[in-house]
Scaffold this motif. Sequence first.
Motif, PDB file in Angstrom:
ATOM      1  N   THR A 199      -5.080   0.368  -6.105  1.00 29.77           N
ATOM      2  CA  THR A 199      -4.749   1.057  -4.856  1.00 29.77           C
ATOM      3  C   THR A 199      -5.967   1.858  -4.419  1.00 29.77           C
TER       4      THR A 199
ATOM      5  N   ARG B  26      -4.063   1.384   0.420  1.00 30.93           N
ATOM      6  CA  ARG B  26      -3.754  -0.059   0.425  1.00 30.93           C
ATOM      7  C   ARG B  26      -3.876  -0.616  -0.976  1.00 30.93           C
ATOM      8  N   ARG B  27      -3.265  -1.791  -1.159  1.00 29.68           N
ATOM      9  CA  ARG B  27      -3.310  -2.431  -2.482  1.00 29.68           C
ATOM     10  C   ARG B  27      -4.233  -3.637  -2.418  1.00 29.68           C
ATOM     11  N   TRP B  28      -5.079  -3.771  -3.448  1.00 32.36           N
ATOM     12  CA  TRP B  28      -6.095  -4.828  -3.476  1.00 32.36           C
ATOM     13  C   TRP B  28      -5.943  -5.611  -4.770  1.00 32.36           C
TER      14      TRP B  28
END
Length: 402
Positions: free
Chosen positions: A319, A323-325
């Motif tokens: 995170t 946002r999540r990657w």
Amino acid sequence: MLPRPPADRTVASPGRHPKQAPEASELRGSGREVAEADSGAPLPPGGVPGVAAPHTAALLDLHPAPADLERLVLEGMARQPRQLPAWLLYDAEGSRLFEAIGEQPEYSLTRHETALLRERAPELARSLAEGITLAPVLVEFGAGNLSKVGPLLEALQPAAYVALDISLDQLGPSCRALQERHPTVPVLGICCDYADLDQLPSHPLLEGRPRLGFYPGSSLGNFDPPQARALLRRFARLLGPGSRLLIGIDQPKEQGRLEAAYDDVAGVSAAFAFNLLRRLNRELTGDFDPTAFTYRARWEPTDSRIAMALVSRHAQTVTLAGRRWNFATDEPLITEYSVKYSPEAFQALAAEAGWQAISRWCDGDDDLSLHLLAQADLGTSRPGIDTPIQHHANPTPMRNTP
Ligand code: AVI
């Protein structure tokens, strides 16, 4: 007389975009951070009219605002492969680690360039100032800890020295220390992303003088060639017509040496890269787990560059900035490229950006060069530049004995 210690004045920042060039008076009035150090020195012969003695080392803060940082990181994380701007590596700890890299036996660039500058300073200064009738302003890009410019300042005695760097923590103390060592040359530090600056801020030290650029350390290699070309054009604009640029460029060499230079046994290069994850966690509320990545530095001959990356040890989700990657196993996060140019390749790139090669100095093994460039378009010149600098069709390297 010994300089007095500086008095820092810190005021709230209005959050100006770094591309805007504010007036110096506006900076002070509206709250940009401005530090001043009274050097207690008399005005030198080339002193700037309107700048009263004793000199002060001034500091302007045009660091990108946090919103810009987030935007740049999000853009970089969305690229394939993921790649973040190299200047992000230089927070206070990153700047300290980069200095430590310069002391590693495998990383000879800093040592060799420093020696070349020290040994050839009078000749470099003479060549830089050829045909210049008014004491120039020396502008250093990516100045870091200002450890390389001393001999040049002594030999050139410019009307002022302006240091641009992204690390405010390093720039402030370095400017003050330099002002103490060189009390006759007014020093101005500008904290900024010099690769994203459209003009230099309006400041009395910068007005009405020829400008000479200094860009040591082969930092141009941390941009890809199209960006590097654009940066050289930007320098031409920032310095003005008829200006010159002294630039240090590292050259391709044996793969083993290069990979060792960027992955030293002591692990300092790796720590430098991992520090980026800590910065992202801190400044953009990330949750990178450094132990889930491994550091890698590889020579990529097709692009004549070292690629430095943090490689994901396993599939994971991180995170960052809300946002999540997703990272796949072995997926790299490129922390930096370091492109190496042969003298011919560099001079061709510079020519595309409107710079003419004038002279070249190299270390004993011809591992790295200091190139002197002059703007090819001499149509309109700045005051104080009388004669065009003489250029040689094929500059012969002036070699330092090992
Ligand atoms: C600043 N720059 C020229 C260094 C280089 O050699 O590319 C940055 C660096 N990164 C790891 N080691 C050195």
